[in-house]
Scaffold this motif. Structure first.
Motif, short mmCIF file in Angstrom:
data_model
loop_
_atom_site.label_atom_id
_atom_site.label_comp_id
_atom_site.label_asym_id
_atom_site.label_seq_id
_atom_site.Cartn_x
_atom_site.Cartn_y
_atom_site.Cartn_z
N GLY A 7 0.79 -1.19 0.14
CA GLY A 7 0.11 -0.14 0.19
C GLY A 7 0.74 1.18 -0.08
N SER A 16 -4.35 10.69 0.50
CA SER A 16 -4.51 9.56 1.33
C SER A 16 -3.92 8.36 0.68
CB SER A 16 -6.12 9.43 1.61
OG SER A 16 -6.49 10.31 2.17
N ARG A 18 -3.51 4.00 1.89
CA ARG A 18 -3.98 2.83 3.06
C ARG A 18 -2.87 1.94 2.95
NH1 ARG A 18 -8.48 -1.70 2.84
NH2 ARG A 18 -9.04 -1.60 4.97
N SER A 20 -1.62 -2.06 4.33
CA SER A 20 -1.91 -3.13 4.90
C SER A 20 -0.71 -3.77 5.16
CB SER A 20 -2.71 -4.15 3.67
OG SER A 20 -4.06 -3.19 3.46
N ARG A 65 -5.59 11.69 12.25
CA ARG A 65 -5.21 11.69 10.69
C ARG A 65 -5.20 10.09 10.23
NH1 ARG A 65 -0.74 13.74 8.38
NH2 ARG A 65 0.48 13.33 10.20
N PHE A 66 -4.49 9.18 11.13
CA PHE A 66 -4.09 7.85 10.59
C PHE A 66 -4.53 6.73 11.37
CE2 PHE A 66 0.64 8.51 8.78
CZ PHE A 66 0.21 9.70 8.10
N SER A 69 -6.73 -0.08 12.06
CA SER A 69 -7.59 -1.05 12.44
C SER A 69 -7.07 -2.43 12.25
CB SER A 69 -8.93 -0.81 11.51
OG SER A 69 -8.61 -0.99 10.17
N TYR A 78 -4.69 -2.63 9.27
CA TYR A 78 -4.64 -1.54 8.19
C TYR A 78 -4.40 -0.11 8.93
CZ TYR A 78 -7.52 -5.17 6.07
OH TYR A 78 -7.82 -6.61 5.64
N GLN A 80 -4.90 3.60 7.68
CA GLN A 80 -5.43 4.67 6.87
C GLN A 80 -4.51 6.05 6.97
OE1 GLN A 80 -7.95 4.13 4.25
NE2 GLN A 80 -7.19 6.25 3.84
N MET A 81 -4.04 6.48 6.08
CA MET A 81 -3.36 7.50 6.20
C MET A 81 -3.99 8.76 5.46
SD MET A 81 0.54 6.13 5.90
CE MET A 81 0.53 5.75 4.55
N ASN A 82 -4.44 9.65 6.27
CA ASN A 82 -5.45 10.74 5.61
C ASN A 82 -4.65 12.36 5.76
OD1 ASN A 82 -7.54 9.04 4.78
ND2 ASN A 82 -8.28 9.25 6.87
#
Length: 114
Positions: A7, A16, A18, A20, A65-66, A69, A78, A80-82
């Motif tokens: 990812g 963004s 993501r 994994s 921000r991140f 999960s 996971y 998720q980097m926003n």
């Protein structure tokens, strides 16, 4: 134990990505999994971690921000980097800790341009 990460990539600031990480070769579901990162010339630092029970921990720089999960059935986490920033540029490493053992995946590069 093997950790397969995916990812990473390049993105502009504000974008963004993501990440994994899938763990295999371990029969234990009791573990702490997380992401660390290392920027050029800097020490490796914790980004975020999550227990098999869902308890999370974040570096102050990524809180809000991140979100991290996990899917316990797949032994996968996971990230998720926003709202990515240039200072998030680093090699990101997946980590699994269980019963005193520490395992690392190969790093994946994340590059954020301004």
């Amino acid at each position: 134990v093997q950790l397969q990460a995916s990812g990473g990539g390049s993105v502009q600031a504000g974008g963004s990505l993501r990440l994994s990480c899938a763990a295999s070769g371990t029969s234990s579901r009791v573990n702490l999994m997380g992401w660390y990162r290392q920027a050029p010339g800097k020490q490796r630092e914790l980004v975020a971690s999550i227990t098999n029970g869902g308890r999370t921990n974040y570096a102050d720089s990524v809180k809000g921000r991140f979100p991290i999960s996990r899917d316990n059935g797949q032994n996968t986490i996971y990230l998720q980097m926003n709202s990515l920033k240039p200072e998030d540029t680093a090699v990101y490493y997946c980590n699994l800790k269980t019963f005193g053992n520490d395992y690392w995946g190969e790093g994946t590069q994340v590059t954020v341009s301004s």
